[in-house]
Design a protein around this motif. Structure first.
Motif, PDB file in Angstrom:
ATOM      1  N   GLU A 160       0.813  -1.216   0.000  1.00 55.03           N
ATOM      2  CA  GLU A 160       0.000   0.000   0.000  1.00 55.03           C
ATOM      3  C   GLU A 160       0.846   1.266   0.000  1.00 55.03           C
ATOM      4  O   GLU A 160       0.416   2.312  -0.465  1.00 55.03           O
ATOM      5  N   GLY A 161       2.067   1.175   0.537  1.00 55.34           N
ATOM      6  CA  GLY A 161       2.916   2.352   0.610  1.00 55.34           C
ATOM      7  C   GLY A 161       3.785   2.569  -0.606  1.00 55.34           C
ATOM      8  O   GLY A 161       4.533   3.551  -0.670  1.00 55.34           O
ATOM      9  N   ALA A 162       3.719   1.652  -1.576  1.00 55.67           N
ATOM     10  CA  ALA A 162       4.583   1.742  -2.760  1.00 55.67           C
ATOM     11  C   ALA A 162       3.803   2.272  -3.957  1.00 55.67           C
ATOM     12  O   ALA A 162       2.579   2.174  -4.022  1.00 55.67           O
ATOM     13  N   TYR A 163       4.548   2.832  -4.911  1.00 54.86           N
ATOM     14  CA  TYR A 163       3.946   3.280  -6.177  1.00 54.86           C
ATOM     15  C   TYR A 163       3.928   2.106  -7.137  1.00 54.86           C
ATOM     16  O   TYR A 163       4.966   1.538  -7.466  1.00 54.86           O
ATOM     17  N   CYS A 164       2.732   1.732  -7.577  1.00 55.47           N
ATOM     18  CA  CYS A 164       2.593   0.617  -8.519  1.00 55.47           C
ATOM     19  C   CYS A 164       2.240   1.183  -9.892  1.00 55.47           C
ATOM     20  O   CYS A 164       1.142   1.716 -10.082  1.00 55.47           O
ATOM     21  N   PRO A 165       3.150   1.103 -10.875  1.00 57.48           N
ATOM     22  CA  PRO A 165       2.881   1.692 -12.192  1.00 57.48           C
ATOM     23  C   PRO A 165       1.789   0.942 -12.946  1.00 57.48           C
ATOM     24  O   PRO A 165       1.722  -0.291 -12.896  1.00 57.48           O
TER      25      PRO A 165
ATOM     26  N   ASP B 270      13.191  19.318  -4.572  1.00 56.14           N
ATOM     27  CA  ASP B 270      12.382  18.097  -4.571  1.00 56.14           C
ATOM     28  C   ASP B 270      11.584  17.973  -3.279  1.00 56.14           C
ATOM     29  O   ASP B 270      10.452  17.464  -3.277  1.00 56.14           O
ATOM     30  N   LEU B 271      12.148  18.433  -2.175  1.00 54.04           N
ATOM     31  CA  LEU B 271      11.441  18.394  -0.894  1.00 54.04           C
ATOM     32  C   LEU B 271      10.165  19.227  -0.966  1.00 54.04           C
ATOM     33  O   LEU B 271       9.095  18.797  -0.521  1.00 54.04           O
ATOM     34  N   LYS B 272      10.253  20.399  -1.556  1.00 57.66           N
ATOM     35  CA  LYS B 272       9.074  21.252  -1.707  1.00 57.66           C
ATOM     36  C   LYS B 272       8.089  20.652  -2.711  1.00 57.66           C
ATOM     37  O   LYS B 272       6.871  20.744  -2.552  1.00 57.66           O
ATOM     38  N   ARG B 273       8.623  20.020  -3.750  1.00 54.00           N
ATOM     39  CA  ARG B 273       7.748  19.398  -4.749  1.00 54.00           C
ATOM     40  C   ARG B 273       6.930  18.276  -4.120  1.00 54.00           C
ATOM     41  O   ARG B 273       5.731  18.138  -4.380  1.00 54.00           O
ATOM     42  N   ARG B 274       7.547  17.454  -3.267  1.00 56.20           N
ATOM     43  CA  ARG B 274       6.835  16.350  -2.614  1.00 56.20           C
ATOM     44  C   ARG B 274       5.699  16.878  -1.735  1.00 56.20           C
ATOM     45  O   ARG B 274       4.626  16.282  -1.656  1.00 56.20           O
ATOM     46  N   ALA B 275       5.947  17.998  -1.059  1.00 54.85           N
ATOM     47  CA  ALA B 275       4.906  18.586  -0.222  1.00 54.85           C
ATOM     48  C   ALA B 275       3.714  19.023  -1.068  1.00 54.85           C
ATOM     49  O   ALA B 275       2.548  18.826  -0.688  1.00 54.85           O
ATOM     50  N   VAL B 276       3.975  19.604  -2.230  1.00 50.28           N
ATOM     51  CA  VAL B 276       2.897  20.048  -3.118  1.00 50.28           C
ATOM     52  C   VAL B 276       2.111  18.854  -3.650  1.00 50.28           C
ATOM     53  O   VAL B 276       0.877  18.887  -3.726  1.00 50.28           O
TER      54      VAL B 276
ATOM     55  N   GLY C 103      -3.034  15.881  -3.531  1.00 53.96           N
ATOM     56  CA  GLY C 103      -3.556  14.515  -3.600  1.00 53.96           C
ATOM     57  C   GLY C 103      -3.027  13.726  -4.772  1.00 53.96           C
ATOM     58  O   GLY C 103      -3.628  12.728  -5.175  1.00 53.96           O
ATOM     59  N   PHE C 104      -1.894  14.158  -5.341  1.00 58.27           N
ATOM     60  CA  PHE C 104      -1.283  13.448  -6.457  1.00 58.27           C
ATOM     61  C   PHE C 104      -0.440  12.284  -5.927  1.00 58.27           C
ATOM     62  O   PHE C 104      -0.158  12.189  -4.725  1.00 58.27           O
ATOM     63  N   ASP C 105      -0.012  11.430  -6.845  1.00 59.55           N
ATOM     64  CA  ASP C 105       0.868  10.321  -6.501  1.00 59.55           C
ATOM     65  C   ASP C 105       2.163  10.870  -5.901  1.00 59.55           C
ATOM     66  O   ASP C 105       2.838  11.699  -6.506  1.00 59.55           O
ATOM     67  N   ALA C 106       2.509  10.411  -4.709  1.00 59.94           N
ATOM     68  CA  ALA C 106       3.688  10.931  -4.015  1.00 59.94           C
ATOM     69  C   ALA C 106       4.984  10.656  -4.769  1.00 59.94           C
ATOM     70  O   ALA C 106       5.989  11.339  -4.549  1.00 59.94           O
TER      71      ALA C 106
ATOM     72  N   VAL D  85       4.938  17.932 -10.572  1.00 68.53           N
ATOM     73  CA  VAL D  85       3.585  18.412 -10.290  1.00 68.53           C
ATOM     74  C   VAL D  85       2.906  18.781 -11.606  1.00 68.53           C
ATOM     75  O   VAL D  85       1.737  18.481 -11.829  1.00 68.53           O
ATOM     76  N   THR D  86       3.651  19.416 -12.509  1.00 67.68           N
ATOM     77  CA  THR D  86       3.126  19.829 -13.814  1.00 67.68           C
ATOM     78  C   THR D  86       2.812  18.606 -14.661  1.00 67.68           C
ATOM     79  O   THR D  86       3.644  17.712 -14.800  1.00 67.68           O
TER      80      THR D  86
END
Length: 591
Positions: free
Chosen positions: A187-192, A404-410, A415-418, A423-424
């Motif tokens: 659940e914590g991983a990104y699954c493509p 990248d730290l700021k990008r992850r926060a955005v 509610g996007f994929d972490a 972001v764009t």
């Protein structure tokens, strides 16, 4: 075949029945008719091992409905059945499939199970296709599901993964499928999924075999086929590019031998802008421009010169008589890769500072909208580097980590994929407008400005005047973001520049004493001074002149991208924007 009425207790579902597996089918549409009139259309059955007992080959839904009526307490009469000859599995399978396809369309996994059984029973693919009115390629596509692990098929059958994801999983090896399932379960991983899955399988852009300029069979490169379609892809992208670039070089040699003045092989991913060029024949100095896409596709643009050259040619040369003399090119102060190194690091530093300055970013974005910019479509700056070590240097720098730290926060706020790279949105992977706009309406102004700053940073073009102007305004101090590393020293090869740098970090006496030394020794002196090693006093934090804001040069030779950008900025700022009389009459805008 004969007709008979058989008691419900003597009937069971045959293994050959296409709907023989899984939970009972939905029969709500049949229940009213079965309650009122019973079974009117005979079930297709065959004898099984027990005397007087029969297996249902086709008609499970009717049989299930009769069972539901019995459980309700309704009267159940013997069921009309058509009895097949004993032992004909292939005919039974065909009967089951034809009956099911004529009613409720079964899922592709059920079709696969039945088609595999038919093939094992002796039917050819063409015979299966003829029987069910399928194209043979459609049958092959369904049979391709056999390359999937059973669990993947079950997930597809259950609707937990879509057809696009399954299509790409047919390209995967069994080990890749297992790795993908591990991501699916975490659940914590990104699954493509979908197109992202193809990139995940190939470690980047999937390169279709059709784009190869070389003979794929002779090259003996490994390929994998999309078994749901007709495309094949190269398994090893590096091997493909080695062969593709060799083929491009061979074509280049052919063009030059044919009399073309030059063949310009563009950097991979760069676009040929036809509006910046004009057609020119071979005799008028026309060149060949080779455009190379990341997808592997190559386009040869024949017979072009730059717009500036075309203007000079049309005027007959600089002297008006067609006798323009081309000046001997001056060797630039820095090489192309070093220019890229400088541009990318300065870009990383500026956008790291910009990420905390939403008001500035908003104004830069507004300027993009009004005046237009190379990246305003909107595109994301790819940060493409000409060499692997330069790419690694930028990826690992502190400025990139801060951004990248700021990008992850955005990403989290929206509610996007972490694990999304930006972001764009990118082509074919853009978020829908309505929910994104609704979310932005919920956010307070300070949060929106932080999002603006990150999006501005992602769409800020490296080496542009925008980087120069924003860096000047923010007072970006490269010493806070950059340290000399191996990639920098690898690109630094000009002795005159090296001596000037030695003078900066070690003092003019040391530079004079080592004036006859080779570049390697001069680099060692600079490195030792910056680190305070090998008995040399540690120098103050230092950046080369080209990387500072504003930048400057070490020689009069020029050829520095950051200096050219700074010169354009200075020229544009000095140019009047309105007639003096109009400026005197106008009142300044309120602060």
């Amino acid at each position: 075949m004969k007709l008979d009425f058989i008691d419900m207790g003597n009937l069971s579902i045959a293994a050959a029945n296409m709907r023989g597996k899984g939970k009972d089918p939905d029969v709500t549409d049949l229940m009213p008719s079965i309650r009122a009139r019973g079974v009117l259309v005979p079930l297709l059955v065959r004898p099984n091992c027990a005397d007087g007992h029969f297996e249902i080959v086709a008609g499970r839904r009717r049989f299930t409905a009769v069972g539901a009526v019995a459980r309700e307490g309704g009267a159940v009469r013997p069921i009309p059945c058509a009895i097949l000859d004993e032992g004909d599995d292939a005919d039974a399978l065909e009967a089951s499939m034809l009956e099911n396809l004529a009613r409720v369309q079964p899922d592709e996994v059920s079709q696969w199970e039945a088609f595999v059984a038919l093939v094992k029973a002796g039917r050819s693919i063409e015979e299966v296709a003829d029987s069910f009115g399928f194209d043979p390629r459609a049958v092959k596509r369904i049979l391709a599901l056999g390359n999937l692990l059973p669990r993947v098929r079950n997930l597809y059958r259950g609707g937990e993964i879509d057809a696009g994801t399954v299509r790409h999983l047919t390209l995967a090896s069994k080990s890749q499928q297992k790795s993908w399932l591990a991501l699916f379960d975490d659940e914590g991983a990104y699954c493509p999924t979908g197109h992202q899955l193809k990139a995940w399988l190939f470690g980047g852009t999937a390169i279709a075999v059709k784009h190869a300029l070389f003979d794929v069979e002779k090259a003996k490169l490994a390929t994998v086929s999309d078994l749901f379609g007709e495309d094949s892809f190269f398994a090893d992208a590096d091997a493909f590019w080695s062969a593709q670039m060799a083929a491009i070089e061979a074509r280049r040699a052919e063009y030059l031998e044919a009399g073309w003045s030059d063949v310009v092989i563009m950097a991979r991913g760069d676009w040929f802008r036809s509006w910046d060029h004009a057609h020119a024949g071979k005799r008028k100095g026309g060149r060949i421009y080779v455009e190379i896409r990341e997808s592997g596709e190559v386009t040869f643009h024949e017979g072009f010169v730059t717009a500036k050259e075309a203007k000079r040619l049309s005027s007959g040369g600089a002297d008006g008589k067609g006798g323009a003399e081309i000046a001997k090119p001056v060797r630039p102060e820095v090489s192309g890769p070093l220019n890229a190194y400088i541009d990318l690091h300065r870009h990383a530093a500026v956008r790291a500072d910009l990420a905390g300055q939403g008001g500035v970013a908003l104004r830069a974005m507004l300027a993009h909208v009004i005046a237009g910019a190379d990246l305003w479509r909107v595109d994301v700056e790819s940060q493409r580097a000409p060499k692997e070590d330069i790419a690694e240097s930028v990826e690992g720098c502190s400025a990139e980590a801060a951004f990248d730290l700021k990008r992850r926060a955005v990403l989290e706020v929206l509610g996007f994929d972490a694990e999304a790279p930006t972001v764009t949105g990118r082509p074919m992977n853009r978020p829908p407008f309505a929910p994104l706009f609704a979310r932005l309406l919920e956010l307070p102004d300070p949060v929106v400005l932080e999002i603006v700053a990150v999006v501005m940073g992602e769409t800020l073009q490296a080496g542009s005047e925008a980087v120069e102007m924003i860096g000047l305004h923010l007072g970006t101090d490269m010493r806070q973001h950059w340290l000399a590393d191996a990639a920098f020293f690898d690109q630094l090869r000009d002795r005159e520049v090296l001596l000037a740098i030695v003078g900066e970090v070690a003092g003019p006496e040391v530079a004079a004493a080592n004036a006859g030394e080779k570049g390697k020794a001069l680099k060692a002196i600079v490195s030792d001074c910056l680190a305070g090693a090998n008995g040399r006093a540690k120098a103050e934090p230092w950046v080369p002149k080209w990387m500072a804001f504003p930048p400057s040069a070490y020689t009069t030779r020029g050829g520095v991208g950051s200096m050219a950008s700074a010169a354009r900025v200075a020229h544009e700022l000095a140019a009047p924007t309105a007639p003096e009389s109009a400026a005197e009459d106008e009142q300044p805008l309120a602060a």
